[in-house]
Design a protein around this motif. Structure first.
Motif, PDB file in Angstrom:
ATOM      1  N   HIS A 166      -0.019 -28.181 -13.349  1.00 30.29           N
ATOM      2  CA  HIS A 166       0.944 -28.628 -14.359  1.00 30.29           C
ATOM      3  C   HIS A 166       2.078 -27.633 -14.591  1.00 30.29           C
ATOM      4  O   HIS A 166       2.946 -27.876 -15.431  1.00 30.29           O
ATOM      5  N   LEU A 199       8.571 -31.381 -21.464  1.00 24.80           N
ATOM      6  CA  LEU A 199       7.584 -30.998 -22.465  1.00 24.80           C
ATOM      7  C   LEU A 199       7.987 -31.533 -23.838  1.00 24.80           C
ATOM      8  O   LEU A 199       7.191 -32.153 -24.535  1.00 24.80           O
ATOM      9  N   SER A 253       5.568 -25.877 -14.027  1.00 24.91           N
ATOM     10  CA  SER A 253       6.838 -26.476 -13.579  1.00 24.91           C
ATOM     11  C   SER A 253       7.245 -25.932 -12.211  1.00 24.91           C
ATOM     12  O   SER A 253       6.795 -24.866 -11.793  1.00 24.91           O
ATOM     13  N   LYS A 254       8.082 -26.664 -11.549  1.00 23.67           N
ATOM     14  CA  LYS A 254       8.576 -26.266 -10.229  1.00 23.67           C
ATOM     15  C   LYS A 254       9.981 -25.687 -10.390  1.00 23.67           C
ATOM     16  O   LYS A 254      10.862 -26.365 -10.885  1.00 23.67           O
ATOM     17  N   ARG A 256       7.218 -23.509 -21.395  1.00 18.23           N
ATOM     18  CA  ARG A 256       7.799 -24.207 -20.240  1.00 18.23           C
ATOM     19  C   ARG A 256       6.988 -25.402 -19.751  1.00 18.23           C
ATOM     20  O   ARG A 256       7.553 -26.339 -19.198  1.00 18.23           O
ATOM     21  N   ALA A 257       5.653 -25.377 -19.892  1.00 19.26           N
ATOM     22  CA  ALA A 257       4.855 -26.477 -19.344  1.00 19.26           C
ATOM     23  C   ALA A 257       3.511 -26.594 -20.055  1.00 19.26           C
ATOM     24  O   ALA A 257       2.953 -25.598 -20.520  1.00 19.26           O
ATOM     25  N   ARG A 317       4.910 -36.679 -18.271  1.00 20.85           N
ATOM     26  CA  ARG A 317       4.808 -35.331 -17.700  1.00 20.85           C
ATOM     27  C   ARG A 317       5.362 -34.310 -18.671  1.00 20.85           C
ATOM     28  O   ARG A 317       6.332 -34.575 -19.377  1.00 20.85           O
ATOM     29  N   GLU A 319       2.479 -22.408 -19.061  1.00 17.49           N
ATOM     30  CA  GLU A 319       3.615 -21.620 -18.562  1.00 17.49           C
ATOM     31  C   GLU A 319       4.523 -21.236 -19.725  1.00 17.49           C
ATOM     32  O   GLU A 319       4.824 -22.070 -20.591  1.00 17.49           O
ATOM     33  N   GLN A 328       6.014 -30.919 -17.515  1.00 19.01           N
ATOM     34  CA  GLN A 328       6.254 -29.802 -16.609  1.00 19.01           C
ATOM     35  C   GLN A 328       7.737 -29.471 -16.630  1.00 19.01           C
ATOM     36  O   GLN A 328       8.533 -30.139 -15.981  1.00 19.01           O
ATOM     37  N   GLY A 329       8.091 -28.465 -17.390  1.00 14.11           N
ATOM     38  CA  GLY A 329       9.479 -28.084 -17.613  1.00 14.11           C
ATOM     39  C   GLY A 329       9.799 -28.283 -19.087  1.00 14.11           C
ATOM     40  O   GLY A 329       9.248 -29.185 -19.726  1.00 14.11           O
ATOM     41  N   TYR A 356       2.465 -17.755 -15.957  1.00 15.67           N
ATOM     42  CA  TYR A 356       1.799 -19.048 -15.833  1.00 15.67           C
ATOM     43  C   TYR A 356       0.378 -18.860 -15.318  1.00 15.67           C
ATOM     44  O   TYR A 356       0.019 -17.812 -14.775  1.00 15.67           O
ATOM     45  N   CYS A 363      14.499 -27.800 -25.862  1.00 18.99           N
ATOM     46  CA  CYS A 363      13.621 -26.717 -25.442  1.00 18.99           C
ATOM     47  C   CYS A 363      12.912 -26.179 -26.677  1.00 18.99           C
ATOM     48  O   CYS A 363      13.542 -25.965 -27.715  1.00 18.99           O
TER      49      CYS A 363
END
Length: 183
Positions: A179, A118, A181-182, A100-101, A111, A40, A113-114, A173, A83
């Motif tokens: 994997h 990351l 991100s939400k 992002r992921a 994890r 992502e 994811q985000g 993405y 970031c």
């Protein structure tokens, strides 16, 4: 696994954001090497993009964005999360791609994811700001014989303050990847 060449980053930011999907982010940490597949990304198109940090002009924080392509732009948000971005296009353009992921490939026990997770999983922090991604310790590489990808485009996350720029389809993405991100 050689690093992607500088020419890869010295292109249109949206194209780079799409083509980073499926590539491997590698961080060599002494005896350990952490690797994650990029699943992502988000494109930030330069000073005219009101969601980009460069929209506020050249500052100490954004100096790396205004520099040559193929360098890491790492910043801290909310005083606690790092970031990781890659600088794209010609020097002075001030555009970048936020990673992002990641999908874990090697030695990722946390994890990813985000953007904040990351960076934590990959042990990336402000000390990596400005690192040349064409080097040997922190870099992006291509897999041999990668599978075909179905790419999804959506608006970027967390940039509502940017007006019409918040609705631009600049988040990319890999479809159905668990994997991602939400939002």
């Amino acid at each position: 696994m050689p690093a992607l060449p500088r020419e890869f980053y010295d292109r249109d930011t949206t194209l780079v954001a799409r083509e980073l999907l499926g590539k491997l982010l590698v961080h060599r940490l002494g005896d350990e090497t952490r690797i994650g597949r990029i699943v992502e990304t988000e494109a930030y198109l330069g000073p005219h993009d009101l969601a980009a940090h460069s929209a506020r002009g050249l500052t100490e924080r954004t100096r790396v964005m205004f520099g040559p392509p193929g360098h890491a732009y790492v910043y801290l948000i909310y005083g606690m999360h790092h970031c990781f971005n890659v600088v794209t296009q010609a020097e002075g353009h001030a555009s970048a791609v936020l990673i992002r992921a990641l999908e874990p490939v090697q030695s990722l026990s946390l994890r990813a994811q985000g953007p904040g997770l990351l960076c934590k999983a990959m042990a990336i922090d402000r000390s990596h700001n400005g690192v040349d991604l064409c080097g040997a310790s922190l870099y992006i590489t291509a897999e041999q014989n990668p599978p075909p990808l179905r790419i999804v485009r959506r608006p970027r996350i967390g940039v509502d303050y940017a007006g019409v720029w918040a609705r631009r389809l600049l988040r990319f993405y890999i479809a159905r990847n668990p994997h991602v991100s939400k939002p």
